[in-house]
Design an enzyme around this catalytic site. Sequence first.
Site, mmCIF file in Angstrom:
data_model
loop_
_atom_site.group_PDB
_atom_site.id
_atom_site.type_symbol
_atom_site.label_atom_id
_atom_site.label_comp_id
_atom_site.label_asym_id
_atom_site.label_seq_id
_atom_site.Cartn_x
_atom_site.Cartn_y
_atom_site.Cartn_z
ATOM 1 N N ASP A 101 40.405 43.958 49.891
ATOM 2 C CA ASP A 101 39.771 45.180 49.410
ATOM 3 C C ASP A 101 39.421 46.112 50.575
ATOM 4 O O ASP A 101 38.453 45.867 51.294
ATOM 5 C CB ASP A 101 38.505 44.830 48.622
ATOM 6 C CG ASP A 101 37.823 46.052 48.020
ATOM 7 O OD1 ASP A 101 38.488 47.104 47.922
ATOM 8 O OD2 ASP A 101 36.645 45.940 47.647
ATOM 9 N N ASP A 319 42.560 52.675 48.726
ATOM 10 C CA ASP A 319 41.771 51.509 48.314
ATOM 11 C C ASP A 319 42.662 50.418 47.738
ATOM 12 O O ASP A 319 43.139 50.523 46.603
ATOM 13 C CB ASP A 319 40.729 51.946 47.274
ATOM 14 C CG ASP A 319 39.879 50.794 46.768
ATOM 15 O OD1 ASP A 319 39.854 49.742 47.427
ATOM 16 O OD2 ASP A 319 39.241 50.959 45.711
#
Length: 499
Positions: A101, A319
């Site tokens: 992440d 992201d």
Amino acid sequence: MAGGVLVVLSVVLLVLPAAVRGGGGIHRLLKLERTFPVQERVGIEVIKARDSARHSKMSESYSGGIVDFPVVGTSDPYVVGLYFTKVRLGSPPREFNVQIDTGSDILWVTCSSCNDCPQNSGLGIPLNFFDAASSSTVSSISCSDAMCASIVQTASAECSGESNQCGYMFQYGDGSGTAGFYVTDLLYFDTVLGASLIANSSAPIVFGCSTSLFGDLTKSDRAVDGIFGFGQQGLSVISQLSSRGITPKIFSHCLKGEGSGGGILVLGEILDPRIVYTPLVPSQPHYNLYLQNIAVNGQLLPIDPAVFTTPGNQGTIVDSGTTLAYLVEAAYEPFVTAVTAALSSSVTPIISKGNQCYLVSTSVIDMFPPVAFNFAGGASLVLRPVDYLVYMGFVDGASMWCMGFIKVQNQGTTILGDLVLKDKIFVYDLARQRIGWADYDCSSSVNVSITSGKDEFVNAGQLSVSSSSSSTDIVFRMMHRSIKALLLSILVSIGCPFL
């Protein structure tokens, strides 16, 4: 080699702040041995030569090594919808599957005392829980520890008066979240350093031990053991390791989109002459870029660039923790309109469950236009149809593909998730505050620089020619972990001179 590893690890322990060494931090006793035997007389020239060599080593700038992690998962939301890797923590080390992440900072894994935590995963992987009581090297961080005070200032942290533990509670963009407490323990990894391989390296890091989850994190269908935050704040693993000189201040990934997925994740710099770079928006908590315009089939869309600049000049976020992509409303409508207008009559546009979809009887690659997201510095992110469409199955004998970009309303933020990031090298150069990318077959091996942050780039993506022949300028071809371990074993057994 063994001696070199001990020296590096000793330095890592010594340079830790007092807050880690004291309070609830890690305590170590280092065994010291004499270079010269007590009863043996050594000439002054020998001692001077040894000191001279030591001083030259002390004056060298340690550039760190390269760490690679395995990658599992795909961007397909109907198969996995996320990419994850394995980390080894504690003593003895235990293995945890954690989501990759880049949109968050903290590495956390579920604790053995976790409430509402899934007990099994629909991904077909075993779920493990970190048991602080069973690790011989773990240290908790108390509320009175100076490190806890620094964490409170820079990240989500809070203190429980009852347990006297430095805790945290934070929420992700999808509404899910986690709470727990911070600990310090060993992270194990394989490092490529110079012309050598160092197996089973380790370093103490601060990470989270989650005692409760909420939202989608409690569901079993895509459950993993935690989240590996690759943000640029001080508590991210990349920041912790690079600040101690263990790894470069740069990391890269290549997420495979086709087939079973997978890919490459490297704490280091993947090199490719086609990589183009664009600057990061400064002083932002995420990886924000300056998106300037969008082109469909080579034609710029009539979009005001100001719509990509959200309050605070945050820009567009990259992201890897997001599966799809999100586009601000003022850009979404022109984008969908332009894509639809470029299609032939053999493609049938339909609305399915509120989403713009298309019925296609042939390959989408041949029927849909290329799209380019153009960023500051002249860096274009060119998208194939499969980078902005999601396959939804068959309807009336035709394949149905739907827009993978979701409309964001109310002056939201454009976010590029795995749908867009897949099948490309992405380099996060924190030292130079920029991100670069290039199309790539992520099932192939990659070249990684051992001197990340030292080579200068001229124009976008062009590596300048250097006449240096230093061993630290070597470019390594990353191999699977088991192959590297086998090579290391062979080199040791034959007494290779550079080990």
